[in-house]
Write an enzyme that holds these catalytic residues in place. Structure first.
Site, mmCIF file in Angstrom:
data_model
loop_
_atom_site.group_PDB
_atom_site.id
_atom_site.type_symbol
_atom_site.label_atom_id
_atom_site.label_comp_id
_atom_site.label_asym_id
_atom_site.label_seq_id
_atom_site.Cartn_x
_atom_site.Cartn_y
_atom_site.Cartn_z
ATOM 1 N N CYS A 34 11.675 1.739 23.236
ATOM 2 C CA CYS A 34 11.231 2.295 24.522
ATOM 3 C C CYS A 34 11.713 1.431 25.685
ATOM 4 C CB CYS A 34 9.717 2.368 24.589
ATOM 5 S SG CYS A 34 8.969 3.574 23.490
ATOM 6 N N GLU A 49 10.063 0.295 28.250
ATOM 7 C CA GLU A 49 9.151 -0.802 28.598
ATOM 8 C C GLU A 49 9.435 -2.026 27.740
ATOM 9 O OE1 GLU A 49 8.523 2.336 27.871
ATOM 10 O OE2 GLU A 49 6.566 3.007 28.607
ATOM 11 N N CYS A 75 4.050 0.091 23.007
ATOM 12 C CA CYS A 75 4.357 -0.620 24.266
ATOM 13 C C CYS A 75 3.099 -1.208 24.886
ATOM 14 C CB CYS A 75 5.073 0.305 25.240
ATOM 15 S SG CYS A 75 6.773 0.641 24.730
HETATM 16 N N1 THU Z 1 9.794 6.588 25.521
HETATM 17 C C1 THU Z 1 9.844 5.464 26.303
HETATM 18 O O1 THU Z 1 10.907 4.859 26.478
HETATM 19 N N2 THU Z 1 8.704 5.049 26.877
HETATM 20 C C2 THU Z 1 7.511 5.714 26.827
HETATM 21 O O2 THU Z 1 6.527 5.254 27.377
HETATM 22 C C3 THU Z 1 7.433 6.992 26.110
HETATM 23 C C4 THU Z 1 8.575 7.289 25.221
HETATM 24 C C5 THU Z 1 11.049 7.106 24.958
HETATM 25 C C6 THU Z 1 11.185 7.007 23.474
HETATM 26 C C7 THU Z 1 12.164 8.128 23.201
HETATM 27 O O3 THU Z 1 13.477 7.661 23.422
HETATM 28 C C8 THU Z 1 11.851 9.174 24.247
HETATM 29 O O4 THU Z 1 11.136 8.492 25.266
HETATM 30 C C9 THU Z 1 11.043 10.339 23.739
HETATM 31 O O5 THU Z 1 9.904 9.911 23.082
#
Ligand code: THU
Length: 132
Positions: free
Chosen positions: A53, A55, A90
Site C-alpha cells: 500500500c 502508506e 497500514c
Molecule cells: N491500497 C492502498 O494503497 N492504500 C489503502 O489504504 C487502501 C488500498 C491499495 C492496495 C491496492 O493496490 C489497491 O489500493 C486496491 O486495494
C-alpha cells in the site's frame, strides 16, 4: 492545521502508482518533523498478495532513510467516490511509529477529505512495550 499542501502532494504522487490490476491509484505523503515530505504509492504485483500500500511505501522509505519522527500522513484515492481510510495492515504499521494524536488526512479530493487520528482509526493498540 491546514494539511491541504500535504494532501495535494499525495494526490499528485498517486499518478505514480503501479496499479495495473486494480486500477485504483493511491498516493501517500508523510510530513516529517523537519517539515520535509516523503511520498509513497501502492505498488501492485501479478502475485496479488505481494502488493504494498501507498502508506506503507512512504513509511518504509522514511525508515530506510533514518527518519522516524512523523507529524502527519495524507492519503489520496482519486478514483474512489468516497474517502478511503488506511487498511488494517497500514493502521498497524502507522501505529508503530506514531502516538495517539497523530493526524491522518484522507480523501478522494480535498473537498471531501476527512481528518482523524491514529487513535480513532486504531483504538486499543497493543504491545508497544515489546520495542527494545
Ligand atoms: N491500497 C492502498 O494503497 N492504500 C489503502 O489504504 C487502501 C488500498 C491499495 C492496495 C491496492 O493496490 C489497491 O489500493 C486496491 O486495494
Amino acid at each position: 492545521m491546514d494539511y491541504r499542501f500535504l494532501f495535494e502532494k499525495a494526490l499528485e504522487t498517486s499518478k505514480n502508482a503501479w496499479c495495473v490490476y486494480s486500477d485504483f491509484p493511491v498516493g501517500a505523503a508523510l510530513l516529517l518533523d523537519d517539515d520535509s515530505i516523503i511520498v509513497g504509492v501502492n505498488v501492485e504485483n501479478r502475485s496479488y498478495g505481494a502488493t504494498n500500500c501507498a502508506e506503507r511505501t512512504a513509511i518504509f522509505t522514511a525508515i530506510s532513510q533514518g527518519k522516524r519522527n512523523f507529524k502527519a500522513l495524507a492519503i489520496a484515492t482519486p478514483k474512489s467516490d468516497y474517502p478511503v481510510p488506511p487498511c488494517g495492515i497500514c493502521r498497524q504499521v502507522i501505529s508503530e511509529f506514531t502516538s495517539e494524536n497523530f493526524p491522518i488526512i484522507y480523501g478522494n479530493s480535498w473537498e471531501s477529505h476527512i481528518e482523524t487520528t491514529i487513535l480513532n482509526l486504531y483504538p486499543q493498540d497493543s504491545l508497544h512495550e515489546l520495542a527494545k
